[in-house]
Design a protein around this motif. Structure first.
Motif, PDB file in Angstrom:
ATOM      1  N   SER A 179      39.686  43.091  52.940  1.00 17.33           N
ATOM      2  CA  SER A 179      40.545  43.020  51.757  1.00 17.33           C
ATOM      3  C   SER A 179      40.371  41.667  51.090  1.00 17.33           C
ATOM      4  O   SER A 179      39.892  40.708  51.706  1.00 17.33           O
ATOM      5  CB  SER A 179      42.018  43.254  52.117  1.00 17.33           C
ATOM      6  OG  SER A 179      42.507  42.205  52.932  1.00 17.33           O
ATOM      7  N   ALA A 180      40.768  41.593  49.825  1.00 10.74           N
ATOM      8  CA  ALA A 180      40.642  40.343  49.060  1.00 10.74           C
ATOM      9  C   ALA A 180      41.782  40.261  48.068  1.00 10.74           C
ATOM     10  O   ALA A 180      42.197  41.267  47.475  1.00 10.74           O
ATOM     11  CB  ALA A 180      39.303  40.287  48.338  1.00 10.74           C
ATOM     12  N   ALA A 181      42.294  39.042  47.869  1.00 11.06           N
ATOM     13  CA  ALA A 181      43.381  38.806  46.918  1.00 11.06           C
ATOM     14  C   ALA A 181      42.812  38.675  45.513  1.00 11.06           C
ATOM     15  O   ALA A 181      41.840  37.949  45.290  1.00 11.06           O
ATOM     16  CB  ALA A 181      44.147  37.554  47.305  1.00 11.06           C
ATOM     17  N   LEU A 189      43.974  40.606  33.922  1.00 15.29           N
ATOM     18  CA  LEU A 189      42.905  41.539  34.242  1.00 15.29           C
ATOM     19  C   LEU A 189      42.027  40.912  35.319  1.00 15.29           C
ATOM     20  O   LEU A 189      41.625  39.748  35.205  1.00 15.29           O
ATOM     21  CB  LEU A 189      42.052  41.850  33.013  1.00 15.29           C
ATOM     22  CG  LEU A 189      42.546  42.922  32.034  1.00 15.29           C
ATOM     23  CD1 LEU A 189      41.626  42.990  30.829  1.00 15.29           C
ATOM     24  CD2 LEU A 189      42.631  44.281  32.711  1.00 15.29           C
ATOM     25  N   GLY A 190      41.727  41.676  36.348  1.00 11.35           N
ATOM     26  CA  GLY A 190      40.856  41.205  37.416  1.00 11.35           C
ATOM     27  C   GLY A 190      39.543  41.954  37.421  1.00 11.35           C
ATOM     28  O   GLY A 190      39.532  43.185  37.355  1.00 11.35           O
ATOM     29  N   PHE A 191      38.418  41.216  37.500  1.00 11.56           N
ATOM     30  CA  PHE A 191      37.082  41.807  37.568  1.00 11.56           C
ATOM     31  C   PHE A 191      36.475  41.376  38.904  1.00 11.56           C
ATOM     32  O   PHE A 191      36.204  40.184  39.113  1.00 11.56           O
ATOM     33  CB  PHE A 191      36.214  41.338  36.403  1.00 11.56           C
ATOM     34  CG  PHE A 191      36.728  41.763  35.062  1.00 11.56           C
ATOM     35  CD1 PHE A 191      36.286  42.919  34.458  1.00 11.56           C
ATOM     36  CD2 PHE A 191      37.692  41.001  34.394  1.00 11.56           C
ATOM     37  CE1 PHE A 191      36.772  43.311  33.214  1.00 11.56           C
ATOM     38  CE2 PHE A 191      38.171  41.380  33.160  1.00 11.56           C
ATOM     39  CZ  PHE A 191      37.717  42.550  32.563  1.00 11.56           C
ATOM     40  N   SER A 192      36.279  42.350  39.792  1.00 14.07           N
ATOM     41  CA  SER A 192      35.776  42.055  41.128  1.00 14.07           C
ATOM     42  C   SER A 192      34.439  42.757  41.327  1.00 14.07           C
ATOM     43  O   SER A 192      34.326  43.972  41.086  1.00 14.07           O
ATOM     44  CB  SER A 192      36.769  42.520  42.205  1.00 14.07           C
ATOM     45  OG  SER A 192      38.033  41.918  42.024  1.00 14.07           O
ATOM     46  N   LEU A 193      33.435  41.981  41.762  1.00 18.28           N
ATOM     47  CA  LEU A 193      32.139  42.531  42.098  1.00 18.28           C
ATOM     48  C   LEU A 193      32.039  42.590  43.609  1.00 18.28           C
ATOM     49  O   LEU A 193      32.091  41.564  44.291  1.00 18.28           O
ATOM     50  CB  LEU A 193      31.027  41.671  41.515  1.00 18.28           C
ATOM     51  CG  LEU A 193      29.634  42.280  41.493  1.00 18.28           C
ATOM     52  CD1 LEU A 193      29.612  43.541  40.659  1.00 18.28           C
ATOM     53  CD2 LEU A 193      28.634  41.273  40.956  1.00 18.28           C
ATOM     54  N   VAL A 194      31.936  43.803  44.157  1.00 17.91           N
ATOM     55  CA  VAL A 194      31.962  44.002  45.602  1.00 17.91           C
ATOM     56  C   VAL A 194      30.615  44.551  46.047  1.00 17.91           C
ATOM     57  O   VAL A 194      30.087  45.505  45.464  1.00 17.91           O
ATOM     58  CB  VAL A 194      33.084  44.973  46.012  1.00 17.91           C
ATOM     59  CG1 VAL A 194      33.135  45.114  47.523  1.00 17.91           C
ATOM     60  CG2 VAL A 194      34.423  44.486  45.476  1.00 17.91           C
ATOM     61  N   SER A 195      30.057  43.935  47.097  1.00 21.30           N
ATOM     62  CA  SER A 195      28.806  44.409  47.686  1.00 21.30           C
ATOM     63  C   SER A 195      29.030  44.634  49.164  1.00 21.30           C
ATOM     64  O   SER A 195      29.633  43.797  49.851  1.00 21.30           O
ATOM     65  CB  SER A 195      27.690  43.399  47.451  1.00 21.30           C
ATOM     66  OG  SER A 195      26.480  43.881  47.979  1.00 21.30           O
ATOM     67  N   MET A 196      28.566  45.787  49.660  1.00 20.16           N
ATOM     68  CA  MET A 196      28.715  46.121  51.064  1.00 20.16           C
ATOM     69  C   MET A 196      27.398  45.812  51.773  1.00 20.16           C
ATOM     70  O   MET A 196      26.337  46.357  51.426  1.00 20.16           O
ATOM     71  CB  MET A 196      29.073  47.595  51.229  1.00 20.16           C
ATOM     72  CG  MET A 196      29.484  47.964  52.638  1.00 20.16           C
ATOM     73  SD  MET A 196      30.983  47.103  53.185  1.00 20.16           S
ATOM     74  CE  MET A 196      32.187  47.714  51.998  1.00 20.16           C
ATOM     75  N   LEU A 197      27.426  44.916  52.759  1.00 19.24           N
ATOM     76  CA  LEU A 197      26.238  44.426  53.452  1.00 19.24           C
ATOM     77  C   LEU A 197      26.286  44.807  54.921  1.00 19.24           C
ATOM     78  O   LEU A 197      27.359  45.017  55.491  1.00 19.24           O
ATOM     79  CB  LEU A 197      26.131  42.908  53.312  1.00 19.24           C
ATOM     80  CG  LEU A 197      26.253  42.355  51.881  1.00 19.24           C
ATOM     81  CD1 LEU A 197      26.250  40.848  51.908  1.00 19.24           C
ATOM     82  CD2 LEU A 197      25.133  42.876  51.010  1.00 19.24           C
ATOM     83  N   ARG A 198      25.092  44.872  55.522  1.00 21.49           N
ATOM     84  CA  ARG A 198      24.985  45.129  56.947  1.00 21.49           C
ATOM     85  C   ARG A 198      24.575  43.840  57.645  1.00 21.49           C
ATOM     86  O   ARG A 198      23.791  43.054  57.114  1.00 21.49           O
ATOM     87  CB  ARG A 198      23.960  46.222  57.204  1.00 21.49           C
ATOM     88  CG  ARG A 198      23.979  46.763  58.638  1.00 21.49           C
ATOM     89  CD  ARG A 198      22.995  47.925  58.783  1.00 21.49           C
ATOM     90  NE  ARG A 198      23.352  49.039  57.929  1.00 21.49           N
ATOM     91  CZ  ARG A 198      24.272  49.944  58.224  1.00 21.49           C
ATOM     92  NH1 ARG A 198      24.945  49.832  59.355  1.00 21.49           N
ATOM     93  NH2 ARG A 198      24.532  50.934  57.414  1.00 21.49           N
ATOM     94  N   ASP A 199      25.152  43.591  58.824  1.00 24.03           N
ATOM     95  CA  ASP A 199      24.846  42.349  59.519  1.00 24.03           C
ATOM     96  C   ASP A 199      23.397  42.353  60.007  1.00 24.03           C
ATOM     97  O   ASP A 199      22.683  43.361  59.934  1.00 24.03           O
ATOM     98  CB  ASP A 199      25.815  42.117  60.683  1.00 24.03           C
ATOM     99  CG  ASP A 199      25.789  43.252  61.699  1.00 24.03           C
ATOM    100  OD1 ASP A 199      24.778  43.970  61.758  1.00 24.03           O
ATOM    101  OD2 ASP A 199      26.790  43.427  62.418  1.00 24.03           O
ATOM    102  N   ALA A 218      33.138  38.793  44.656  1.00 23.18           N
ATOM    103  CA  ALA A 218      33.101  37.766  43.615  1.00 23.18           C
ATOM    104  C   ALA A 218      34.058  38.224  42.534  1.00 23.18           C
ATOM    105  O   ALA A 218      33.950  39.356  42.044  1.00 23.18           O
ATOM    106  CB  ALA A 218      31.692  37.601  43.061  1.00 23.18           C
ATOM    107  N   ALA A 219      35.011  37.395  42.165  1.00 22.66           N
ATOM    108  CA  ALA A 219      36.098  37.842  41.288  1.00 22.66           C
ATOM    109  C   ALA A 219      36.244  36.932  40.082  1.00 22.66           C
ATOM    110  O   ALA A 219      35.982  35.727  40.140  1.00 22.66           O
ATOM    111  CB  ALA A 219      37.411  37.891  42.047  1.00 22.66           C
TER     112      ALA A 219
END
Length: 972
Positions: A774-776, A806-816, A827-828
């Motif tokens: 999660s992220a604030a 207004l919030g703009f969030s760039l979310v990327s799902m990565l594998r370890d 990145a918000a």
């Protein structure tokens, strides 16, 4: 209502204690809640009319009269008497009213539902009433009675005021105890009645347009026109003196019976009453129907035959007979009776003749039985060809065939407040009945009948307390309301064929016969309006090519769901931007969320008290759209007081494209999230709980499915201002171990189960799961959410908060690095003071996708840019409580990223090289207060390059967004 300081109407504040001066002159309980305004008209010396407009969405007309016995008294007392109750609005609150007084007295009311209704209060051209005062009637003997038939005064049970010829009209009075017992209409102005002495009377209505001017010495119905009813004596039969029943085919004939099992027929053309059949016991049900047979070989026209269905007390079967209305055929009816074997516990309450020579019987338990009567004149026993149990939860009161060339559609009404439509399918070996539409009506529970007019308007009538309500199902409005004492009284109603909304009603009340006659609808809608409370949910149906057009579903705090068609630009459909096609009333609390399935077949609705329903929606003839509640969600808490805050639907497809199921994610007010599976064709449990997630102690406000790589996730927002991602692939795999592979609605190929197996190993079963990360984003509650997939592993999330930002969030799902786990990078960008109040609704639409250059390439998709980099452009629309609608241009620069061809997962962290640009475009003022929801109208219902949105709150608006000058916000 009371009066202070006679002559002024103002409050006396002269005394120091602030007491109200003057005594109340009159007081009456008028409305069930607050009264917002009063209107006065028809001022006379000792009488005036008062109109009150209330919070209960009713307008009431009162007659206010002074007491003439106290003319010399210093105190003048007033009396209130109710005259009319107008229920032309839905929901709550009639806010405005205006009166025009001229040749007519016109009242126009405007309510919170946006409806404008105009009513002619005097109704001098539409409503008539007749009452038999002390049972005094004008009675004559039929002039075309057969020779040898005489009706004496003793047989009629009357006192003759003057000695006249027996066959001429005479003024009479029914003897004490000889009252009207049963009625049946033969036409708009012709009614057949029987009395307790066995008299058979034929009544003819003759409206008299007499101006009454509300004089005190008329009657309590002085606002209605006078109506004269002339009665003609047809016969006197002792067999009809007790428990009489009348059934008729209008303009043709009527059947009459009583307690002795004797059935008689009245032939309307000949004007005579003849014996019909003799049955062994008392008749408890009697129905007459018209049967249209196929064209015979020697006649070009269809021959009409008629039928009768009769049930007797204590006999487990009924009787059916087919006949023609000529004397030769009637003489053979006794020998043509056919036994109709009934299912166990089947008590007949309604009958209809269907196409393909089918006879339909409805029962008191809500069951429907079909019989094949191909050979009408046969005398063999009729056995049920099909029996459908529990079509209604209470008695089926009427059955009607809806004519259609390709299918057999049957409508039914019941005493469970329901109107339903069923499709009858025939094959060589069986007959099946499938319910395809069921709706709760706004009155009831006793719905007594329905009728389809030649113009295609559908009328449904039933009782609301002591009032008979005639409801225009096509226009979704009441067209006639008569206070007649309730459904337990003896009554008969006939819808007019000549005027839409008109009808004739006859009933017995206080041992007196009353006749009400109305020409046309009781009011005119100047504007149809919508919900009676603020709209909280909105969803535009995907285009499915069924001819219904752009369908919009809206849900409001009035607990109803309206399914409407957006008609802008189509003058052939409606002059209004929205045409209501259906209203769903199953919810008991305010609607919270509406979602369509991707194929547009199902509508999912959620509300408070954990109410969740699934509706199947399809196109139907006559009523245009059919809706059926096919499933509901089980209660998840002990007391069932949770609110479903948000939901989303993901379609699953099996090996067979017709075998579909749906994943449903729900966010609850107790910080929990649940995943359900809905299987429409499942013969067992339709709603299956797959897993439960727990967030924290705050309320979840948003809940949506998102894809990262080959795996679905759930994105949630909460009142703590944070966004969270939930990994649900393992939950789905645990529940798919015994299920067939299903194809996921994702751009990637393959089925969902196999791809999840490739993306992550199967974990051990756990009863509860928690967010992956999660992220604030905001300082307080997140009120709205929109997102777009940029690449197989990155998503742009836009949020609107209670902090006006207004919030703009760039979310990327990565594998370890070891490939055994996944983690998210955020990145918000926060745009503060985007609005002057909380941002409640967002709409995000793609503008273009640019691959490594400034040239737009509409054929490319954002997923293709993960390896090459490029520019993604969006148009964002935001709406707030400040009643401003603002458009934004959003651009996201993507850099190249390395990905695994086997799994599609990104192994490098490239978030630091993305650049988000936000430009503020136009700002417009909305007329919709308290905006709660917004949705986009997709092609083909708008221009491919356009962006049309529907805004909802206290009202509805459609905006066509255009680009203009802008202010710029940049962030890395």
């Amino acid at each position: 209502m009371s009066h202070h300081d006679a002559g002024t109407g103002f409050v006396d504040t002269s005394n120091s204690h602030g007491a109200i001066g003057g005594a109340g002159m009159a007081n009456v309980m008028a409305h069930s809640s607050r009264i917002w305004s009063l209107r006065v008209h028809n001022r006379q010396c000792r009488q005036l009319s008062l109109i009150s407009l209330g919070e209960d969405a009713r307008a009431q007309v009162w007659k206010v009269m002074s007491d003439t016995t106290k003319t010399n008294s210093a105190k003048c007392d007033l009396t209130f008497s109710p005259d009319q109750v107008l229920s032309h609005h839905v929901g709550k609150n009639i806010w405005a009213g205006a009166i025009y007084e001229g040749d007519q007295v016109l009242l126009v009311t405007g309510g919170a539902d946006g409806r404008l209704a105009m009513t002619n209060i005097r109704q001098h051209n539409t409503k008539y009433l007749w009452t038999s005062k002390n049972n005094a009637v004008s009675l004559g003997v039929a002039s075309n009675a057969p020779s040898g038939l005489t009706i004496s005064d003793a047989a009629l049970g009357v006192h003759t005021e003057a000695k006249v010829n027996e066959r001429t009209s005479r003024s009479t009075q029914l003897r004490s105890g000889n009252t009207f017992k049963s009625y049946c209409w033969l036409g708009e102005k012709t009614v057949l009645a029987t009395t307790s002495a066995g008299n058979v009377l034929l009544g003819a209505l003759q409206p008299k347009k007499v101006y009454t001017d509300y004089k005190h010495d008329i009657t309590e119905h002085s606002s209605l026109l006078n109506l004269h009813v002339s009665w003609t004596g047809l016969d006197s039969l002792d067999a009809l003196s007790s428990f009489p029943i009348i059934a008729a085919v209008p303009s043709q004939f009527a059947l009459l019976t009583g307690a002795w099992g004797d059935v008689f027929i009245y032939l309307q053309a000949a004007g005579i009453v003849k014996p019909f059949v003799k049955l062994p016991r008392k008749v408890v049900f009697l129905a007459a129907l018209e049967i249209v047979s196929k064209k015979d070989e020697h006649h070009s026209l269809q021959r009409k035959t008629f039928g009768a269905v009769i049930a007797c007390q204590g006999i487990q079967f009924a009787y059916f007979v087919g006949f023609g209305i000529i004397l030769e055929d009637i003489a053979k009816v006794q020998d043509a009776l056919r036994q109709v074997n009934l299912p166990v516990g089947f008590l007949v309450t309604s009958v209809a003749s269907l196409a393909a020579n089918l006879l339909a019987l409805g029962s008191r338990s809500g069951a429907l039985a079909l019989y094949d009567i191909t050979h009408v004149q046969d005398t063999s026993v009729l056995e049920p060809a099909s029996v459908c149990r529990q079509l209604h939860s209470e008695s089926i009161t009427s059955i009607h065939a809806l004519p259609y060339d390709h299918s057999i559609y049957v409508s039914t009404t019941g005493r469970d407040s329901c109107f339903a439509v069923h499709e009858v399918s025939l094959d060589k070996s069986s007959i099946t009945v499938q319910t395809i539409h069921r709706t709760l009506l706004p009155f009831g529970p006793c719905i007594e009948g329905a009728w389809l007019s030649p113009t295609g308007e559908l009328l449904v009538w039933g009782f609301r307390g002591q009032e008979l309500v005639i409801w225009n199902y096509t226009d979704r409005q009441e067209v006639m309301v008569v206070g007649c004492g309730g459904f337990r009284r003896t009554w008969s109603f006939f819808p007019h064929r000549s005027t839409a909304g008109g009808g004739s009603l006859i009933w017995t009340q206080a041992s007196l016969c009353h006749v009400f006659y109305q020409q046309g609808a009781s009011h005119i809608l100047l504007q149809p309006g919508s919900h009676g409370r603020e709209i909280k949910a909105l969803a535009v149906r995907p285009s499915v090519g069924d001819g219904l057009g752009c369908i919009v579903a809206t849900g409001a705090e009035d607990t109803t769901i309206r399914i409407s068609r957006h008609c802008e630009g189509d003058a052939n459909v409606s002059e209004q931007p929205f045409d209501t096609l259906g209203i769903l009333r199953n919810h008991s609390t305010g609607i919270q969320k509406l979602v369509w399935s991707p194929d547009g077949t199902y509508l999912f609705s959620a509300a408070g008290k954990e109410e969740f329903y699934i509706w199947r929606v399809q196109a139907l003839p006559y009523i245009e759209i059919g809706t059926l509640n096919v499933a509901c969600c089980p209660q998840v808490s002990d007391d069932g007081d949770l609110r479903i805050m948000d939901l989303d639907v993901l379609e699953e497809k099996g090996a067979d494209s017709f075998q579909k199921s749906y994943l449903i994610a729900m966010g609850y007010s107790n910080s929990s999230m649940r995943i359900w599976r809905f299987q429409p064709d499942s013969s067992t449990q339709k709603m299956q709980l797959l897993g439960t997630g727990v967030y924290s102690t705050v309320c979840l406000t948003q809940c949506h499915f998102v894809w990262f790589g080959l795996e679905p996730f759930i994105l949630t927002c909460a009142t703590d201002g944070r966004i969270a991602l939930w990994r649900i692939g393992e939950v789905i795999l645990r529940n798919n171990s015994a299920a067939a592979d299903r194809e996921a609605p994702s751009p990637s190929a393959g089925n969902l189960t196999s791809r999840l197996s490739e993306a992550s190993p199967l974990a051990s079963s756990q009863p509860v799961f928690h967010p992956l990360t999660s992220a604030a984003v905001h300082q307080s509650s997140i009120k709205s959410l929109a997102f777009a997939r940029l690449s197989p592993t990155s998503t742009l999330i836009v949020t609107g908060g209670d902090d006006n930002a207004l919030g703009f969030s760039l979310v990327s799902m990565l594998r370890d690095s070891r490939g055994s786990g996944m983690f998210a990078k955020f990145a918000a960008l926060l745009v503060p003071k985007a609005h002057a109040s909380a941002i409640n609704a967002l709409s995000l639409a793609e503008i273009s996708a640019e691959l490594g250059s400034s040239e737009p390439n509409s054929k490319s998709s954002f997923e293709e840019q993960a390896s090459t980099g490029g520019l993604c452009s969006f148009r964002l629309v935001s709406a707030s409580n400040d009643q401003r609608l603002i458009t934004w241009d959003v651009r996201v620069e993507l850099s190249a990223a390395r990905s695994s061809s086997a799994t599609g997962s990104v192994h490098s962290d490239f978030l630091g090289t993305e650049l988000i640009h936000v430009f503020r475009n136009t700002s417009g003022r909305s007329l919709v207060a308290d905006v709660d929801c917004m949705d986009t109208i997709q092609a083909p219902y708008q221009h491919p390059k356009g962006h049309k949105v529907i805004l909802a709150g206290v009202g509805l608006e459609i905006w066509d967004i255009a680009t203009n000058t802008r202010e710029k916000y940049d962030a890395t």
